[in-house]
Each structure stands twice: as structure tokens, then as C-alpha cells.
Design a protein around this motif. Structure first.
Motif, PDB file in Angstrom:
ATOM      1  N   UNK A  51       0.836  -1.204   0.000  1.00  0.00           N
ATOM      2  CA  UNK A  51       0.000   0.000   0.000  1.00  0.00           C
ATOM      3  C   UNK A  51       0.870   1.253   0.000  1.00  0.00           C
ATOM      4  N   UNK A  52       1.919   1.269   0.821  1.00  0.00           N
ATOM      5  CA  UNK A  52       2.779   2.453   0.906  1.00  0.00           C
ATOM      6  C   UNK A  52       3.481   2.729  -0.417  1.00  0.00           C
TER       7      UNK A  52
ATOM      8  N   UNK B 138      -7.115   2.599  -3.265  1.00  0.00           N
ATOM      9  CA  UNK B 138      -8.240   1.908  -2.632  1.00  0.00           C
ATOM     10  C   UNK B 138      -7.783   0.527  -2.150  1.00  0.00           C
ATOM     11  N   UNK B 139      -8.262   0.156  -0.979  1.00  0.00           N
ATOM     12  CA  UNK B 139      -7.907  -1.139  -0.394  1.00  0.00           C
ATOM     13  C   UNK B 139      -9.188  -1.869  -0.028  1.00  0.00           C
ATOM     14  N   UNK B 140      -9.353  -3.085  -0.568  1.00  0.00           N
ATOM     15  CA  UNK B 140     -10.547  -3.844  -0.222  1.00  0.00           C
ATOM     16  C   UNK B 140     -10.342  -4.504   1.143  1.00  0.00           C
ATOM     17  N   UNK B 141     -11.137  -4.098   2.093  1.00  0.00           N
ATOM     18  CA  UNK B 141     -11.085  -4.525   3.488  1.00  0.00           C
ATOM     19  C   UNK B 141      -9.837  -3.921   4.141  1.00  0.00           C
ATOM     20  N   UNK B 142      -9.795  -3.944   5.474  1.00  0.00           N
ATOM     21  CA  UNK B 142      -8.609  -3.466   6.188  1.00  0.00           C
ATOM     22  C   UNK B 142      -7.402  -4.273   5.714  1.00  0.00           C
ATOM     23  N   UNK B 143      -6.333  -3.583   5.334  1.00  0.00           N
ATOM     24  CA  UNK B 143      -5.163  -4.271   4.777  1.00  0.00           C
ATOM     25  C   UNK B 143      -4.665  -5.353   5.735  1.00  0.00           C
ATOM     26  N   UNK B 144      -4.619  -5.029   7.021  1.00  0.00           N
ATOM     27  CA  UNK B 144      -4.412  -5.994   8.110  1.00  0.00           C
ATOM     28  C   UNK B 144      -5.323  -5.543   9.246  1.00  0.00           C
TER      29      UNK B 144
ATOM     30  N   UNK C  69      -5.349   3.449  10.314  1.00  0.00           N
ATOM     31  CA  UNK C  69      -5.441   4.911  10.439  1.00  0.00           C
ATOM     32  C   UNK C  69      -4.209   5.600   9.869  1.00  0.00           C
ATOM     33  N   UNK C  70      -3.040   4.998  10.044  1.00  0.00           N
ATOM     34  CA  UNK C  70      -1.806   5.565   9.495  1.00  0.00           C
ATOM     35  C   UNK C  70      -1.867   5.598   7.967  1.00  0.00           C
ATOM     36  N   UNK C  71      -2.339   4.506   7.366  1.00  0.00           N
ATOM     37  CA  UNK C  71      -2.437   4.457   5.906  1.00  0.00           C
ATOM     38  C   UNK C  71      -3.535   5.389   5.393  1.00  0.00           C
ATOM     39  N   UNK C  72      -4.618   5.540   6.149  1.00  0.00           N
ATOM     40  CA  UNK C  72      -5.662   6.510   5.775  1.00  0.00           C
ATOM     41  C   UNK C  72      -5.072   7.917   5.706  1.00  0.00           C
ATOM     42  N   UNK C  73      -4.216   8.235   6.682  1.00  0.00           N
ATOM     43  CA  UNK C  73      -3.634   9.577   6.721  1.00  0.00           C
ATOM     44  C   UNK C  73      -2.714   9.828   5.528  1.00  0.00           C
ATOM     45  N   UNK C  74      -2.230   8.741   4.901  1.00  0.00           N
ATOM     46  CA  UNK C  74      -1.339   8.866   3.738  1.00  0.00           C
ATOM     47  C   UNK C  74      -2.110   8.820   2.418  1.00  0.00           C
ATOM     48  N   UNK C  75      -3.429   8.553   2.499  1.00  0.00           N
ATOM     49  CA  UNK C  75      -4.224   8.582   1.282  1.00  0.00           C
ATOM     50  C   UNK C  75      -4.880   7.280   0.885  1.00  0.00           C
ATOM     51  N   UNK C  76      -4.803   6.267   1.710  1.00  0.00           N
ATOM     52  CA  UNK C  76      -5.489   5.003   1.426  1.00  0.00           C
ATOM     53  C   UNK C  76      -6.967   5.128   1.795  1.00  0.00           C
ATOM     54  N   UNK C  77      -7.820   4.553   0.966  1.00  0.00           N
ATOM     55  CA  UNK C  77      -9.257   4.524   1.238  1.00  0.00           C
ATOM     56  C   UNK C  77      -9.682   3.058   1.330  1.00  0.00           C
ATOM     57  N   UNK C  78     -10.221   2.683   2.470  1.00  0.00           N
ATOM     58  CA  UNK C  78     -10.601   1.290   2.710  1.00  0.00           C
ATOM     59  C   UNK C  78     -12.077   1.101   2.387  1.00  0.00           C
ATOM     60  N   UNK C  79     -12.363   0.094   1.559  1.00  0.00           N
ATOM     61  CA  UNK C  79     -13.739  -0.140   1.120  1.00  0.00           C
ATOM     62  C   UNK C  79     -14.046  -1.645   1.259  1.00  0.00           C
ATOM     63  N   UNK C  80     -15.332  -1.985   1.267  1.00  0.00           N
ATOM     64  CA  UNK C  80     -15.747  -3.391   1.248  1.00  0.00           C
ATOM     65  C   UNK C  80     -16.381  -3.751  -0.100  1.00  0.00           C
TER      66      UNK C  80
ATOM     67  N   UNK D  56     -13.784   4.080  -8.071  1.00  0.00           N
ATOM     68  CA  UNK D  56     -14.008   4.645  -9.406  1.00  0.00           C
ATOM     69  C   UNK D  56     -13.280   3.855 -10.492  1.00  0.00           C
ATOM     70  N   UNK D  57     -13.792   3.859 -11.715  1.00  0.00           N
ATOM     71  CA  UNK D  57     -13.152   3.132 -12.821  1.00  0.00           C
ATOM     72  C   UNK D  57     -11.705   3.573 -13.016  1.00  0.00           C
ATOM     73  N   UNK D  58     -10.837   2.600 -13.285  1.00  0.00           N
ATOM     74  CA  UNK D  58      -9.441   2.902 -13.556  1.00  0.00           C
ATOM     75  C   UNK D  58      -8.580   3.140 -12.334  1.00  0.00           C
ATOM     76  N   UNK D  59      -9.169   3.052 -11.140  1.00  0.00           N
ATOM     77  CA  UNK D  59      -8.416   3.310  -9.907  1.00  0.00           C
ATOM     78  C   UNK D  59      -7.472   2.146  -9.594  1.00  0.00           C
ATOM     79  N   UNK D  60      -6.523   2.425  -8.711  1.00  0.00           N
ATOM     80  CA  UNK D  60      -5.629   1.376  -8.205  1.00  0.00           C
ATOM     81  C   UNK D  60      -6.253   0.752  -6.968  1.00  0.00           C
TER      82      UNK D  60
END
Length: 329
Positions: free
Chosen positions: A33-34, A45-51, A58-69, A75-79
Motif C-alpha cells: 500500500x505504501x 483503494x484497499x478492499x477490506x482493512x489491509x491488516x 489509520x496511518x495508511x488513511x492519513x497517507x491517502x489510502x481509502x478502505x472499502x468493502x 471509481x473506474x481505472x483506480x488502483x
């Protein structure tokens, strides 16, 4: 009044289990992720909490990760990064259909179970999976097939499995279970289905085994055990349960603030460990809080030294797999 003067708290020594904290699969997942954030920019975007750890998420959220289920949130074309727990084939297909740029952070030891399921399914096997219903790793493994995987959570469930005695049957296991519980359930499976095929190597991962073995060494030497880990972390919960089974009161903390002085009343020696998804900074902060409560020494137990490393997916950095492995030692 300082914490060290709290009535009944006479804490003297902190005993550290070894090993504890991050395993190679967790380390790899976080780095994926980093690196994706550095290479492609936020958001990733990260499907489910990475760990399963609140601090890490929360640390990864602050760096720009978005956690989704739900992949519909991406969005289309996203990583997109799959979490360390693994995903079902349906999720993989949907991600491909939606055209995401996917990096797979599934722990290689979970992937090994998925590969085994796919291989034996082609040979006509059905499966009993030992694991916890609803855990994302279990959902991912069971989702490798459309049918034919029967989940058992405890010994009593084995008798409820509806299979003919002559069924070609193999057993797989969630990687973060209690080693002792899994062995007990496996014995029940073998008693009912003597022909069942077992994995060549047990599915419970090396890190889970090592951290549980370390608690078995530590718990008899202390009066209370503190496990650093989040409530959703399976392997952290198993450490707490194991200490209690060994007769030592045990508590789990997600942060230093969760540590309550009343847990330590009348106890001079506390054992400290951390689940495989808990970062070392939290252990350091818990030790500082224990020192503030009066602990005067910290003793590290000897234990297994873990040297396992897993390569990163291609496309995240210019290093070769060998260079990645050596850089993470």
C-alpha cells in the motif's frame, strides 16, 4: 496522583515474548500500500482493512489510502489493493471486469491454501475448512469454489457435516487459528473421515505458531499477560485465549490508553506480546505506560528468530525479487 501510586499496583518487571508483532505477510501487505501511494499517488483503494490493526489502518488513511468493502465504491481505472486476508474468485472477477489496476497483498501463506484448494478440486476433492465463520480469510478461501467447502468452527460441527463416507475429502485451515484448537478439531475430522487428506505442511502459519509458542513459554513466568492487538485480529485474540487457558489472566489492548491499572493490582510481573498485525511502536508505547505505572525493568525472553521474507508484486519498485528480499532483512 501518578499512575505508579495507584492503590494496589506494585508493578516491577515487564517480560517480553519473543517473537511478537509483525510477520512477513503483514510487513509485505503494508509496504504494498505504501509503495502504491508513492508510485501512483493518493487515493489508493484497499478492499477490506489491509491488516486487522486500527493503528496501521489509520496511518495508511492519513497517507491517502481509502478502505472499502464493496468494489462499487471504487471509481473506474483506480488502483486497488486486495488485503492480506485474500479474496474470493468472485471479487477477482469483478475487479477485472471493472478495469481496476490491482495489486494483490494476499499473504503468500494464504495463497498457498487457495492454490491447494484449486488443485485438489480438479482432482475431485471436497473440503472441510477449519476456521471462523465471517472472517475475511475464511470467506476468501471458501470463495475459491462455488461449492464443496464445508466450514467447521469447533469439534461439535464435525458431526454435522453432510458427506457420504466415501467422499474424496481434504482438510484446509485458516492460517491464524489456535494451534491446539485446530489440532483438536482435525482429530475429530480424522476420526469421522479416516481417509481425509491433510496438507503436506499445516496451514496455520509460522508466525501464528511462533507467537503462540512464545506465550506458552512466557505465561507461566508472569502474573498477567497483555496482548497488543485489535479486536478484529484473529491471531491476537488467540494469544489472549491461550494465556488464559494456561491459567494466567490476559487482556488485549488496541492502544496504550486501553491498559487499565486495575488489571495490575497485586501483580509485580506482567508479560507483554503482540499479534502479527500489531506494529512495534505500539509495544514501545505500552512499555512506556507500564513504566509510568511503576515497572522498573524490561526483560526479553529468548525465542525463535524469524527470517522469512516475501517478495513484492511486480510493478511496485524497480528492484528484482532477490533485491527486495535482501532489502527487507
Amino acid at each position: 496522583m501518578t499512575m505508579s501510586s495507584v492503590s494496589g499496583v506494585n508493578l516491577q518487571e515487564v517480560v517480553l515474548a519473543e517473537p511478537r508483532g509483525f510477520c512477513a505477510g503483514v510487513d509485505r501487505a503494508i509496504e504494498i500500500v505504501e509503495r502504491a501511494l508513492i508510485k501512483f499517488g493518493a487515493p489508493i483503494y484497499v478492499r477490506h482493512e489491509i491488516v486487522h490493526n486500527t493503528y496501521v489502518v489509520n496511518d495508511l488513511k492519513s497517507k491517502g489510502a481509502i478502505f472499502i468493502e464493496d468494489l462499487a465504491e471504487v471509481p473506474p481505472g483506480a488502483t486497488l489493493v486486495f488485503s492480506a486476508h485474500g479474496v474470493s474468485q468472485a471479487v477477482r472477477r469483478e475487479a477485472a471486469e471493472r478495469g481496476f489496476h490491482v495489486f494483490d497483498a494476499t499473504c503468500p501463506l494464504v495463497t498457498k491454501v487457495h492454490v491447494e484448494v484449486a488443485k485438489l478440486n480438479k482432482e475431485g476433492y471436497q473440503f472441510i475448512m477449519i476456521g471462523h465463520k465471517g472472517h475475511p480469510e475464511v470467506e476468501g478461501t471458501m470463495g475459491q469454489l462455488n461449492a464443496g467447502i464445508h466450514l467447521v468452527e469447533e469439534v461439535a460441527d464435525v458431526a454435522k457435516v453432510d458427506l457420504a463416507p466415501d467422499t474424496k475429502l481434504a482438510v484446509v485451515t485458516q492460517t491464524t487459528l489456535s494451534v491446539d484448537d485446530a489440532a483438536e478439531i482435525l482429530a475429530a475430522v480424522k476420526a469421522r473421515f479416516p481417509q481425509v487428506r491433510e496438507p503436506k505442511q499445516q496451514d496455520i502459519c509460522y508466525a501464528t505458531q511462533n507467537r503462540q509458542d512464545a506465550v506458552k513459554v512466557m505465561a507461566p513466568q508472569v502474573e498477567v499477560v497483555v496482548v497488543v492487538g485489535s479486536p478484529t485480529s484473529s491471531n491476537s485474540n488467540r494469544l489472549r485465549e491461550l494465556a488464559e487457558r494456561l491459567g494466567t489472566p490476559a487482556y488485549m489492548v488496541d492502544s496504550p490508553e486501553d491498559l487499565l491499572p486495575e488489571w495490575l493490582e497485586g501483580r509485580s510481573r506482567v508479560g507483554l506480546t503482540a499479534g502479527a498485525s500489531a506494529p512495534d511502536i505500539l509495544v514501545t508505547e505500552v512499555i512506556a505506560r507500564l513504566r509510568a505505572m511503576g515497572a522498573t525493568s524490561v526483560r526479553r525472553l529468548s525465542g525463535v528468530e524469524e527470517t522469512i521474507q516475501f517478495p513484492l508484486p511486480l510493478g511496485l519498485g524497480d528492484k528484482s525479487m532477490a533485491e527486495v528480499s535482501s532489502s527487507r532483512s
